[in-house]
Design a protein around this motif. Structure first.
Motif, short mmCIF file in Angstrom:
data_model
loop_
_atom_site.label_atom_id
_atom_site.label_comp_id
_atom_site.label_asym_id
_atom_site.label_seq_id
_atom_site.Cartn_x
_atom_site.Cartn_y
_atom_site.Cartn_z
N UNK A 73 0.83 -1.21 0.00
CA UNK A 73 0.00 0.00 0.00
C UNK A 73 0.87 1.26 0.00
N UNK A 74 1.90 1.24 0.85
CA UNK A 74 2.78 2.41 0.93
C UNK A 74 3.46 2.63 -0.43
N UNK A 75 3.85 1.57 -1.10
CA UNK A 75 4.45 1.67 -2.42
C UNK A 75 3.49 2.34 -3.40
N UNK A 76 2.22 1.89 -3.35
CA UNK A 76 1.22 2.47 -4.25
C UNK A 76 0.92 3.93 -3.89
N UNK A 77 0.92 4.26 -2.61
CA UNK A 77 0.71 5.66 -2.20
C UNK A 77 1.82 6.56 -2.75
N UNK A 78 3.05 6.08 -2.61
CA UNK A 78 4.19 6.85 -3.11
C UNK A 78 4.10 6.99 -4.62
#
Length: 172
Positions: A73-78
């Motif tokens: 999720x953090x990867x997609x947010x970034x």
């Protein structure tokens, strides 16, 4: 290079990849977390996104699906933020180009107005000079006519005087 946080972070990612293949998941995760800290300080979102992807893969292989999903999720947010930032930059570029074109069009319009004004003034000056020349020409012609009229009048008086003298001489 020593002291290069990006180079160090990249090396840690490569190290984590190698030791993951050896099954050393904890050491690999620690290397990725250390790399993540360096990348966050250096503010390199692309590398931070890639490290989160690597953490998600590592945690999935380890069976820690909850933390794998968080990393993903953090990867997609970034990634979404990078796309948004790129879109914002592009929008700002387009706005800047639009403003530049608008200002260039205004400059062209003002230059055209200035040329029209300059031509108008040149025509006005030319007409004024032409009018002055006509006035001088008429004044000069009038002066010449006045002189000619005086000379003719004087010659007429001389002729009349000569004519009167001839009349008196022929009577006498």
């Amino acid at each position: 290079r020593l002291g290069d946080p990006i180079g160090t972070a990249t090396s840690l990612v490569h190290l984590a990849t190698a030791i993951t293949e050896l099954g050393e998941f904890t050491d690999a995760e620690n290397a990725l977390e250390d790399a993540l800290d360096l990348v966050r300080e250096a503010q390199v979102p692309q590398l931070e996104r890639d490290i989160h992807d690597s953490l998600a893969d590592l945690r999935e292989r380890r069976g820690d699906l909850h933390h794998a999903i968080r990393a993903l999720r953090r990867s997609h947010e970034i990634h979404a933020q990078m796309i948004s930032d790129a879109g914002s930059r592009r929008l700002a570029e387009i706005n800047a180009m639009f403003e530049t074109e608008k200002k260039n069009a205004e400059i062209v319009r003002l230059n055209q107005e200035r040329r029209i004004h300059t031509n108008y003034l040149a025509g006005l000056v030319g007409a004024t000079i032409l009018l002055a020349l006509v006035v001088v020409l008429l004044w000069s012609r009038n002066r010449i006519q006045t002189r000619a009229a005086r000379v003719i009048a004087e010659k007429n008086r001389e002729l009349e005087t000569a004519h009167d003298e001839l009349d008196r001489a022929s009577r006498a």
